[in-house]
Write a protein that holds these residues in place. Structure first.
Motif, short mmCIF file in Angstrom:
data_model
loop_
_atom_site.label_atom_id
_atom_site.label_comp_id
_atom_site.label_asym_id
_atom_site.label_seq_id
_atom_site.Cartn_x
_atom_site.Cartn_y
_atom_site.Cartn_z
N TRP A 171 0.84 -1.18 0.00
CA TRP A 171 0.00 0.00 0.00
C TRP A 171 0.88 1.24 0.00
O TRP A 171 1.87 1.33 0.75
CB TRP A 171 -0.91 0.01 1.22
N ASP A 196 0.41 4.10 1.21
CA ASP A 196 0.36 4.89 2.44
C ASP A 196 0.89 4.12 3.65
O ASP A 196 0.69 4.54 4.79
CB ASP A 196 -1.06 5.38 2.71
N ARG A 217 -1.52 -1.09 7.09
CA ARG A 217 -2.88 -0.80 7.50
C ARG A 217 -3.30 -1.74 8.61
O ARG A 217 -2.79 -2.85 8.72
CB ARG A 217 -3.83 -0.92 6.30
N GLN A 218 -4.25 -1.28 9.43
CA GLN A 218 -4.69 -2.05 10.59
C GLN A 218 -6.19 -2.31 10.55
O GLN A 218 -6.96 -1.48 10.05
CB GLN A 218 -4.34 -1.33 11.89
N TRP A 219 -6.57 -3.45 11.09
CA TRP A 219 -7.98 -3.81 11.27
C TRP A 219 -8.18 -4.34 12.68
O TRP A 219 -7.34 -5.10 13.19
CB TRP A 219 -8.40 -4.89 10.27
N THR A 228 -2.33 -6.11 11.61
CA THR A 228 -1.58 -5.16 10.79
C THR A 228 -1.03 -5.87 9.56
O THR A 228 -0.42 -6.94 9.67
CB THR A 228 -0.41 -4.55 11.58
N ASP A 266 -11.43 -5.36 1.63
CA ASP A 266 -10.56 -4.22 1.93
C ASP A 266 -9.10 -4.68 2.08
O ASP A 266 -8.17 -4.01 1.62
CB ASP A 266 -11.01 -3.53 3.21
#
Length: 311
Positions: free
Chosen positions: A21, A23, A26-28, A36, A151
């Motif tokens: 990614w 950016d 990412r975390q959920w 992560t 996602d």
């Protein structure tokens, strides 16, 4: 007729191996904490069939599945490829060694495997979501699972197309029933366990979503277990004299002949009124796809007309 879901299953989409990614990680948040990921996962192991179904709907072939052969027997659709998917043991006791050999970058499981959560997390990032648990809405959980996996893998648009087709199917089948004057009728959904006992689906189960969206009433008002069903004798079905009895396949061998001679069966109001309807098999403990399959099968069965026996 080729459905949108069938077309989606055949079309490549989403992240490629090695992509990250732009950016950063990412975390959920999930049932076991926080997950992560630094990149979309491409080597995913599914430890239950609802997770397997969700991945296949997103166009992702998992590298490993628990009870792989059983999925083909009981769930059937969406189908697993004939090759390239490893069996990693049973759903209740998957093999940690088999999972480790696959070098997954994501494991999808549920709270049923909570005792092994730390061991699974040591092998790969692990996403925990339970569709069937006390107080949960299985359809809401299944939708959440599909969207979260979408996602994670860069396939959110694909998930929304799957859900859009599901909603379109439910609206279409509801209209067919309404046009036939069947809106609001009580329906009992059952699987036969033997000649005297059935599994009957309750209001807290996945199948309730089908009845609600089709404009039908669940004839069985008693609470079910957290899987959404009760086991009861045939005599209990007499308490719903106005119900259409939808018998979901498969049925035990020789059932039709045995029931024809059974006083428990022949004196049921639904049987005497010829309100017994065969319905094609669907997996009652899956994700979003069984809802679409059952909506079509139940509508077809009701419109075909009832009988006094089973097939």
């Amino acid at each position: 007729m080729v459905t949108l879901i069938a077309a989606l299953l055949a079309a490549p989409a989403g992240a490629r191996a090695g992509e990250r990614w732009p950016d950063g990680p990412r975390q959920w948040t999930h049932e076991a904490g926080t997950l992560t990921l630094s990149a979309p996962p491409t080597r995913i192991v599914a430890l239950n069939w609802a997770a397997t179904e969700a991945l296949l709907l997103l166009g992702i072939t998992p590298v490993g599945v628990a009870d792989r052969d059983g999925y083909g027997t009981w769930v059937q659709a969406p189908g697993l490829p004939d090759a390239g998917v490893a069996n990693v043991g049973s759903r209740s006791a998957p093999s940690l060694e088999a999972i480790a050999e696959l070098k997954p970058d994501l494991i999808v499981t549920s709270a049923e495997l909570a005792p092994a959560a730390s061991q699974l997390a040591a092998l790969a990032p692990t996403y925990v979501i339970s569709l069937y648990t006390p107080g949960a809405d299985p359809f809401e959980r299944a939708t959440r699972q599909l969207r979260t996996l979408a996602d994670m893998t860069g396939r959110r648009a694909r998930a929304e197309r799957v859900l859009a087709e599901l909603n379109a199917t439910l609206d279409q089948e509801r209209a067919r029933l309404a046009d036939a004057g069947l809106a609001g009728i009580p329906v009992a959904l059952v699987n036969f366990l033997d000649t005297r006992h059935v599994r009957i689906y309750a209001r807290n189960g996945l199948y309730q979503t089908v009845l609600d969206r089709l404009g039908l009433v669940n004839a069985w008002q008693a609470p079910g277990n957290f899987w959404g069903f009760s086991v009861t004798g045939l005599d209990a079905l007499a308490a719903t004299p106005d119900a259409r009895l939808a018998v979901i396949a498969p049925t035990p061998p020789g059932l039709a002949d045995s029931l024809a001679e059974s006083p428990f069966w022949t004196y049921l109001p639904s049987v005497q009124k010829h309100r017994v309807y065969p319905v094609e098999a669907t997996w009652p403990f899956g994700g979003v796809y069984p809802i679409q399959r059952l909506a079509r099968a139940l509508t077809d069965g009701l419109l075909a007309g009832g009988d006094d026996g089973v097939e």
